[in-house]
Design a protein around this motif. Structure first.
Motif, PDB file in Angstrom:
ATOM      1  N   VAL A 116       3.321  -6.369   9.345  1.00 37.46           N
ATOM      2  CA  VAL A 116       4.125  -5.491   8.495  1.00 37.46           C
ATOM      3  C   VAL A 116       5.390  -6.231   8.074  1.00 37.46           C
ATOM      4  CG1 VAL A 116       5.426  -3.344   8.350  1.00 37.46           C
ATOM      5  CG2 VAL A 116       3.248  -3.403   9.588  1.00 37.46           C
ATOM      6  N   LYS A 117       5.632  -6.275   6.781  1.00 42.90           N
ATOM      7  CA  LYS A 117       6.829  -6.914   6.234  1.00 42.90           C
ATOM      8  C   LYS A 117       7.976  -5.927   6.136  1.00 42.90           C
ATOM      9  CE  LYS A 117       8.434  -9.350   2.085  1.00 42.90           C
ATOM     10  NZ  LYS A 117       8.086  -9.698   0.683  1.00 42.90           N
ATOM     11  N   ASN A 118       7.745  -4.797   5.505  1.00 41.47           N
ATOM     12  CA  ASN A 118       8.752  -3.735   5.431  1.00 41.47           C
ATOM     13  C   ASN A 118       8.096  -2.430   5.023  1.00 41.47           C
ATOM     14  OD1 ASN A 118       8.783  -3.507   2.431  1.00 41.47           O
ATOM     15  ND2 ASN A 118       9.699  -5.537   2.517  1.00 41.47           N
ATOM     16  N   VAL A 119       8.838  -1.351   5.203  1.00 43.01           N
ATOM     17  CA  VAL A 119       8.380  -0.005   4.830  1.00 43.01           C
ATOM     18  C   VAL A 119       9.509   0.674   4.063  1.00 43.01           C
ATOM     19  CG1 VAL A 119       7.541   2.232   5.653  1.00 43.01           C
ATOM     20  CG2 VAL A 119       6.966   0.146   6.919  1.00 43.01           C
ATOM     21  N   LYS A 120       9.175   1.293   2.942  1.00 44.45           N
ATOM     22  CA  LYS A 120      10.194   2.016   2.188  1.00 44.45           C
ATOM     23  C   LYS A 120       9.600   3.293   1.599  1.00 44.45           C
ATOM     24  CE  LYS A 120       9.596  -0.377  -2.260  1.00 44.45           C
ATOM     25  NZ  LYS A 120      10.284  -1.164  -3.310  1.00 44.45           N
ATOM     26  N   THR A 121      10.476   4.255   1.348  1.00 40.03           N
ATOM     27  CA  THR A 121      10.039   5.531   0.779  1.00 40.03           C
ATOM     28  C   THR A 121      10.184   5.500  -0.738  1.00 40.03           C
ATOM     29  OG1 THR A 121      12.256   6.495   0.988  1.00 40.03           O
ATOM     30  CG2 THR A 121      10.731   6.773   2.846  1.00 40.03           C
TER      31      THR A 121
ATOM     32  N   ILE B 271       0.853  -1.196   0.000  1.00 40.66           N
ATOM     33  CA  ILE B 271       0.000   0.000   0.000  1.00 40.66           C
ATOM     34  C   ILE B 271       0.887   1.243   0.000  1.00 40.66           C
ATOM     35  CG2 ILE B 271      -1.840   1.242   1.177  1.00 40.66           C
ATOM     36  CD1 ILE B 271      -2.628  -1.316   2.550  1.00 40.66           C
ATOM     37  N   THR B 272       0.625   2.131  -0.937  1.00 35.88           N
ATOM     38  CA  THR B 272       1.345   3.413  -1.000  1.00 35.88           C
ATOM     39  C   THR B 272       0.506   4.483  -0.314  1.00 35.88           C
ATOM     40  OG1 THR B 272       2.386   2.796  -3.092  1.00 35.88           O
ATOM     41  CG2 THR B 272       2.377   5.134  -2.527  1.00 35.88           C
ATOM     42  N   ILE B 273       1.149   5.252   0.563  1.00 33.21           N
ATOM     43  CA  ILE B 273       0.446   6.307   1.298  1.00 33.21           C
ATOM     44  C   ILE B 273       1.274   7.592   1.249  1.00 33.21           C
ATOM     45  CG2 ILE B 273      -0.662   4.659   2.856  1.00 33.21           C
ATOM     46  CD1 ILE B 273       1.406   5.482   4.982  1.00 33.21           C
TER      47      ILE B 273
ATOM     48  N   LEU C  50       6.333   9.755  -0.579  1.00 35.30           N
ATOM     49  CA  LEU C  50       5.406   8.641  -0.445  1.00 35.30           C
ATOM     50  C   LEU C  50       6.055   7.511   0.353  1.00 35.30           C
ATOM     51  CD1 LEU C  50       4.047   8.423  -4.116  1.00 35.30           C
ATOM     52  CD2 LEU C  50       2.930   9.526  -2.176  1.00 35.30           C
ATOM     53  N   PHE C  51       5.235   6.734   1.032  1.00 39.97           N
ATOM     54  CA  PHE C  51       5.685   5.523   1.729  1.00 39.97           C
ATOM     55  C   PHE C  51       4.978   4.317   1.114  1.00 39.97           C
ATOM     56  CE2 PHE C  51       6.941   8.581   4.900  1.00 39.97           C
ATOM     57  CZ  PHE C  51       8.032   7.996   5.523  1.00 39.97           C
ATOM     58  N   THR C  52       5.705   3.222   0.958  1.00 42.10           N
ATOM     59  CA  THR C  52       5.104   1.953   0.525  1.00 42.10           C
ATOM     60  C   THR C  52       5.261   0.948   1.652  1.00 42.10           C
ATOM     61  OG1 THR C  52       5.590   2.360  -1.809  1.00 42.10           O
ATOM     62  CG2 THR C  52       5.129   0.090  -1.160  1.00 42.10           C
ATOM     63  N   ILE C  53       4.132   0.520   2.221  1.00 42.73           N
ATOM     64  CA  ILE C  53       4.146  -0.446   3.317  1.00 42.73           C
ATOM     65  C   ILE C  53       3.773  -1.813   2.759  1.00 42.73           C
ATOM     66  CG2 ILE C  53       3.272  -0.994   5.604  1.00 42.73           C
ATOM     67  CD1 ILE C  53       2.457   2.370   4.314  1.00 42.73           C
ATOM     68  N   SER C  54       4.597  -2.813   3.040  1.00 43.84           N
ATOM     69  CA  SER C  54       4.319  -4.182   2.612  1.00 43.84           C
ATOM     70  C   SER C  54       3.882  -5.003   3.815  1.00 43.84           C
ATOM     71  CB  SER C  54       5.564  -4.804   1.969  1.00 43.84           C
ATOM     72  OG  SER C  54       5.940  -4.108   0.801  1.00 43.84           O
ATOM     73  N   TYR C  55       2.790  -5.736   3.657  1.00 46.58           N
ATOM     74  CA  TYR C  55       2.240  -6.559   4.729  1.00 46.58           C
ATOM     75  C   TYR C  55       2.199  -8.028   4.287  1.00 46.58           C
ATOM     76  CZ  TYR C  55       0.159  -2.140   6.468  1.00 46.58           C
ATOM     77  OH  TYR C  55      -0.058  -0.854   6.910  1.00 46.58           O
ATOM     78  N   TRP C  56       2.457  -8.937   5.244  1.00 46.24           N
ATOM     79  CA  TRP C  56       2.062 -10.325   5.061  1.00 46.24           C
ATOM     80  C   TRP C  56       0.591 -10.410   5.461  1.00 46.24           C
ATOM     81  CZ3 TRP C  56       4.971 -13.404   2.404  1.00 46.24           C
ATOM     82  CH2 TRP C  56       6.366 -13.322   2.464  1.00 46.24           C
ATOM     83  N   VAL C  57      -0.273 -10.899   4.580  1.00 40.83           N
ATOM     84  CA  VAL C  57      -1.692 -10.963   4.898  1.00 40.83           C
ATOM     85  C   VAL C  57      -2.249 -12.355   4.608  1.00 40.83           C
ATOM     86  CG1 VAL C  57      -2.036  -8.504   4.442  1.00 40.83           C
ATOM     87  CG2 VAL C  57      -2.437 -10.159   2.612  1.00 40.83           C
ATOM     88  N   LEU C  58      -3.232 -12.748   5.403  1.00 41.69           N
ATOM     89  CA  LEU C  58      -3.956 -14.011   5.198  1.00 41.69           C
ATOM     90  C   LEU C  58      -5.438 -13.671   5.109  1.00 41.69           C
ATOM     91  CD1 LEU C  58      -3.860 -17.097   5.013  1.00 41.69           C
ATOM     92  CD2 LEU C  58      -4.129 -17.176   7.499  1.00 41.69           C
ATOM     93  N   PRO C  59      -5.992 -13.596   3.881  1.00 46.66           N
ATOM     94  CA  PRO C  59      -7.400 -13.200   3.722  1.00 46.66           C
ATOM     95  C   PRO C  59      -8.351 -14.251   4.294  1.00 46.66           C
ATOM     96  CG  PRO C  59      -6.174 -12.977   1.656  1.00 46.66           C
ATOM     97  CD  PRO C  59      -5.312 -13.768   2.591  1.00 46.66           C
TER      98      PRO C  59
END
Length: 223
Positions: free
Chosen positions: A168-173, A143-145, A179-188
């Motif tokens: 949360v997997k990682n966060v990078k600019t 997700i980019t915020i 902008l920030f891009t947050i990566s998540y491990w998700v289990l729907p």
């Protein structure tokens, strides 16, 4: 006459053709095991074709190079020209490719009994492990915020409605830090409506980029 000698069928040619046939049978078993192990998940049909034909190809090549060092080095040079690219897939497919190649190599050397013992043993184990060992089918959500948004709890309520687990997997600019891009491990959840989930996230993050993808990458040879 010398030019036509290559078309003569001798005992060695019959042996090589028989090895190719045995390699094709082994490939059918290997491909069948792969499909059976992944019948509840998406898989690449191209990969199934690859593991089906790979043992036969290896079985017909090995007799020509087994006793000639120069030919072996030439084949190694051909393989050196093969490069790999990443596409969405499953990392265990790499191991399965080596398994198919190893089976073809053993059959190509004439060890049919050992080759088919290898094929049946690994195929059965692969199916049993895939069926009995339940692995969580996690995905990666990116997700980019905007930089002024506090990402820590901003999506918590949405995640609780659509996901069983998330971390949360990682966060990078990006974009010069704006902008920030947050990566998540998700289990729907099983009944998760992916479109509705992404639409709610888009409303919250200002309609910036959102990516939901499988985490594993497989290596596919490209000439």
């Amino acid at each position: 006459m010398d030019m036509l000698s290559g078309f003569l069928i001798d005992e060695e040619s019959i042996s090589i053709l028989f090895s190719m046939l045995m390699g094709l049978v082994a490939g059918l078993i290997i491909a069948g095991g792969y499909v059976c192990a992944n019948n509840r998940r998406k898989f690449s049909k191209n990969f199934v074709i690859t593991v089906l034909l790979l043992p036969a190809i290896m079985a017909i090549i090995i007799p020509f190079i087994a006793t000639d060092l120069k030919k072996t080095l030439s084949l190694a040079g051909v393989f050196a020209l093969v490069r790999f690219r990443s596409i969405p897939g499953d990392s265990k497919d790499i191991l399965y490719t080596f398994f198919a190649a190893a089976a073809g190599l053993v059959i190509g050397l004439g060890s049919y009994f050992i080759g088919f013992v290898l094929v049946f043993t690994v195929s059965v184990l692969f199916v049993l492990i895939s069926r009995l060992w339940k692995v969580e089918d996690k995905q990666v959500l990116k997700i980019t915020i905007p930089e002024d948004m506090n990402y820590k709890d901003v999506f918590t309520d949405i995640f609780d409605r659509y996901l069983l687990k998330y971390d949360v997997k990682n966060v990078k600019t990006s974009n010069m830090g704006t902008l920030f891009t947050i990566s998540y491990w998700v289990l729907p959840k099983k009944d998760c409506d992916t479109k509705a989930f992404i639409d709610e996230l888009r409303t919250r993050n200002g309609n910036l980029n959102i990516i939901l993808e499988n985490p594993d990458d497989q290596l596919v040879p490209v000439l």
